[in-house]
Design a protein around this motif. Structure first.
Motif, PDB file in Angstrom:
ATOM      1  N   GLU A 522       0.817  -1.148  -0.462  1.00 43.69           N
ATOM      2  CA  GLU A 522      -0.483   0.272   0.228  1.00 43.69           C
ATOM      3  C   GLU A 522       0.938   1.060  -0.088  1.00 43.69           C
ATOM      4  N   ASP A 524       1.183   5.410  -0.905  1.00 43.99           N
ATOM      5  CA  ASP A 524       1.109   7.003  -1.603  1.00 43.99           C
ATOM      6  C   ASP A 524       1.378   7.839  -2.944  1.00 43.99           C
ATOM      7  N   SER A 526       2.268   7.438  -6.983  1.00 49.43           N
ATOM      8  CA  SER A 526       2.423   6.293  -7.446  1.00 49.43           C
ATOM      9  C   SER A 526       2.987   5.221  -7.660  1.00 49.43           C
ATOM     10  N   ALA A 561      -4.450  -6.341  -9.877  1.00 51.24           N
ATOM     11  CA  ALA A 561      -4.719  -4.591 -10.589  1.00 51.24           C
ATOM     12  C   ALA A 561      -3.423  -5.134 -10.775  1.00 51.24           C
ATOM     13  N   GLY A 562      -4.002  -3.950 -12.652  1.00 54.47           N
ATOM     14  CA  GLY A 562      -2.870  -3.819 -13.341  1.00 54.47           C
ATOM     15  C   GLY A 562      -2.524  -4.123 -14.568  1.00 54.47           C
ATOM     16  N   THR A 590       1.555  -2.061 -13.982  1.00 53.81           N
ATOM     17  CA  THR A 590       1.277  -0.420 -13.364  1.00 53.81           C
ATOM     18  C   THR A 590       0.004  -0.645 -12.664  1.00 53.81           C
ATOM     19  N   PRO A 591      -0.363  -0.835 -11.589  1.00 54.96           N
ATOM     20  CA  PRO A 591      -1.511  -0.978 -10.511  1.00 54.96           C
ATOM     21  C   PRO A 591      -2.158   0.452 -10.882  1.00 54.96           C
ATOM     22  N   ASP A 592      -3.953  -0.205 -11.074  1.00 52.28           N
ATOM     23  CA  ASP A 592      -4.611   1.214 -11.396  1.00 52.28           C
ATOM     24  C   ASP A 592      -5.366   2.006 -10.361  1.00 52.28           C
ATOM     25  N   ARG A 593      -4.881   1.603  -9.307  1.00 47.66           N
ATOM     26  CA  ARG A 593      -5.144   2.252  -7.173  1.00 47.66           C
ATOM     27  C   ARG A 593      -3.486   1.693  -6.679  1.00 47.66           C
ATOM     28  N   ASN A 594      -4.078   2.517  -5.104  1.00 48.23           N
ATOM     29  CA  ASN A 594      -2.686   2.529  -4.167  1.00 48.23           C
ATOM     30  C   ASN A 594      -2.995   1.524  -3.316  1.00 48.23           C
ATOM     31  N   SER A 595      -2.767   0.315  -3.878  1.00 48.44           N
ATOM     32  CA  SER A 595      -2.683  -0.917  -3.041  1.00 48.44           C
ATOM     33  C   SER A 595      -2.165  -2.252  -4.414  1.00 48.44           C
ATOM     34  N   PHE A 596      -1.208  -2.871  -3.813  1.00 49.88           N
ATOM     35  CA  PHE A 596      -1.518  -3.756  -4.869  1.00 49.88           C
ATOM     36  C   PHE A 596      -0.775  -5.533  -3.813  1.00 49.88           C
TER      37      PHE A 596
END
Length: 605
Positions: A522, A524, A526, A561-562, A590-596
């Motif tokens: 997780e 903040d 990119s 994600a990503g 490249t995730p499309d949100r702030n977690s992976f």
């Protein structure tokens, strides 16, 4: 009580008697002791003699100035270091063969190699020859010898050769032993006694494997080749002072920030020197209760993945040469009566003794009857290990077997010895074989230990299993480190934000449970996820990738994600290709949100 205090407690008379009697007390007799040398393990003897006979059929290697100068011309080290190392190996092999057989042909072969070593203008490797660099020259000056690893290793060969072949050298080549003493005094003993500028002494507070590596060789050279008792005692006292400094710099948890491959030339060199000093004092020195010697002996079993693979950090190979001096680890384990250490060593009981690891080590191994009496054992392979000071976790599915998944992850900082920018990087292995990998040590060049080190792709964070955050790679330096580290038996959580120049927050949790490795991040800002792959990608679809490992197993990667792309990179470095093959891949997501979240599972057919 530390090493220096224990050494002083032996007393002046006890220390003086020990160093003066070192040749007789070292536990390795000369070749006239046929009751010892003539009764060694037949298979081990056969291997050494075959190697010596093969050597005799080839010309001796030459060390050339044009090859030495290449370090300054184009940064290449191996054109000189390879034949120089081969000369040392070949000489050492001949010495062992002569001791085992007392055959005059092998004695002559050893004598030829010993004189060739004496005839070299310098024993220092070009990469270390700062005296020549200061003079704007490319040739070592015999009147200003530089005491480095190369010089120390050469002196060690001459010392142990003189110890075991002395009578035969006097008979076959009178005068050679006097030459050995003169060269070692001039190039090694006197510089050690009179010059305190050597960086490996650790007087500035920075210590590495050079310290015990050089000190141990200087000790053997002085004990076996120096005739002045006062000089012998002075050197022994200085060696203990240096080794004490090194031991005090090591983590109490028994970790080694230089990794398993360098452990053999760091902590193991320390133990070898201490063992020699303990032997010549008839056990009066007794250093083995000093912290953290017992823990240091456990490091190899803690880093073993199985089947010849190891957790590699920094400039370490994931698949190092298996022919290590396991008998030395066995001796170490006997000092502590440590069943795990003894088992780790005895698991390699059937491997040959290779003089390339050091002549002294080979001679000690051949004469260690307890080692030869030991039975082959299974690798202990602990279920979970956490080294708190290094922030390294290794956890496998089942203790005592390499079958299944293993996870290794490190925190630490980016100013470790032989550093790679790898805070938060991890290794995932199946059945002992790494599939998400740390590439390890490339071939050393002039860039390797210069201010241009991080131009090499292998040491940068971009080619480790860590993210690119806000377009930034990790930077070198002790200030770039993991924080808020929390370890459990099966997991390690850590904040990676301080490993990058300007990152607000990045939290990673790596775990192994329920048959799956999970990497959950997780942050903040990119992030771009990077995963370095060894093996063959078989099928790639959105959110998943199936891989065949280098040894034929199959793993499945899944992520939540990503967009992802699979990159292919040729491995053009000989050392790396020997481990990973000619191609490695990098999975970039490249995730499309702030977690992976990434999961790694076995995908057996």
């Amino acid at each position: 009580m530390g090493l220096a205090e224990r050494w002083m407690a032996v007393g002046v008379e006890g220390r003086a008697e020990a160093v003066a009697s070192a040749r007789e007390r070292a536990g390795v007799p000369d070749l006239t002791a046929r009751g010892t040398w003539g009764t060694r393990d037949p298979a081990a003897v056969k291997a050494i003699l075959a190697e010596a006979d093969a050597d005799r059929a080839r010309p001796w290697p030459q060390t050339l100035l044009s090859d030495y100068a290449r370090f300054w011309r184009d940064g290449a080290r191996t054109p000189y270091e390879t034949p120089a190392g081969e000369l040392r190996r070949r000489t050492s092999t001949a010495v062992v063969a002569a001791a085992l057989t007392a055959d005059q042909a092998y004695v002559d072969q050893a004598a030829d190699g010993l004189l060739l070593l004496c005839e070299q203008t310098t024993w220092c490797w070009a990469a270390h020859e700062s005296f020549a660099t200061e003079r704007h020259e490319v040739l070592g000056d015999p009147d200003q010898p530089y005491l480095d690893l190369g010089a120390a290793e050469t002196a060690e060969i001459l010392a142990w050769a003189d110890l075991v072949l002395g009578p035969a050298l006097d008979d076959r080549v009178p005068g050679l032993r006097r030459r050995l003493r003169a060269e070692v005094r001039r190039r090694v003993i006197q510089p050690f006694r009179t010059d305190r500028r050597w960086h490996w002494l650790g007087l500035t507070g920075h210590l590495s494997n050079w310290n015990p590596w050089v000190h141990g060789h200087v000790l053997a050279a002085t004990l076996f080749l120096e005739d002045d008792p006062e000089a012998q005692l002075e050197v022994a006292d200085l060696v203990i002072d240096g080794l004490d400094r090194y031991l005090n710099s090591l983590p109490a948890d028994g970790g080694c920030d230089e990794g398993y491959a360098y452990w053999w030339n760091g902590p193991a060199r320390l133990a070898q020197a201490l063992d020699l000093l303990d032997t010549i004092t008839n056990g009066a020195f007794a250093p083995w209760s000093c912290t953290p010697l017992a823990e240091l002996a456990r490091y190899p079993q803690r880093m073993a993945l199985g089947n010849g693979w190891y957790v590699n950090v920094a400039d370490g190979s994931a698949r190092p040469d298996p022919n290590q001096p396991w008998h030395l680890l066995h001796r170490w384990g006997r000092h502590h009566d440590d069943a795990g250490v003894l088992a780790q060593a005895a698991a390699h009981r059937d491997q040959s003794i290779a003089p390339v690891a050091g002549l002294g080590r080979a001679l000690i191994g051949f004469t260690d009857d307890a080692w030869w009496a030991s039975a082959k054992a299974d690798l202990p392979l602990p279920r979970s290990t956490y080294l708190a000071e290094l922030q390294v976790l290794v956890v496998r599915e089942t203790a005592g077997t390499s079958n299944g998944l293993t996870l290794a992850i490190k925190g630490g900082h980016n100013n470790e010895n032989h550093n790679h920018n790898d805070v938060g990087s991890f290794i995932a292995a199946l059945d002992g074989t790494p599939v998400l990998i740390d590439l390890g040590q490339p071939t050393y060049t002039a860039l390797s230990f210069s201010d241009r080190r991080y131009e090499h792709w292998v040491v940068r964070s971009d080619w480790h299993n860590v993210p690119l955050i806000d377009g930034q790679e990790q930077l070198p330096g002790a200030q770039y480190r993991a924080t808020e580290v929390e370890a459990q038996e099966n997991s390690l959580a850590l904040d990676l934000s301080h490993a990058y120049p300007k990152v607000l927050r990045y939290r990673r949790v790596a775990s192994l449970e329920a048959g799956a490795i999970r990497i959950a991040d997780e942050w903040d800002g990119s992030a771009e996820q990077h995963f370095v792959i060894a093996g063959t990608p078989l099928d790639h679809a959105p959110g998943r990738l199936r891989i065949q490992t280098l040894t034929g197993g199959h793993v499945q990667l899944r992520w939540d994600a990503g967009a992802a792309r699979l990159e292919r990179r040729a491995v053009e470095d000989q050392l790396l290709e020997g481990v990973w093959g000619s191609i490695v891949h990098r999975l970039v997501i490249t995730p499309d949100r702030n977690s992976f979240e990434l999961t790694v599972t076995s995908a057996r057919d």
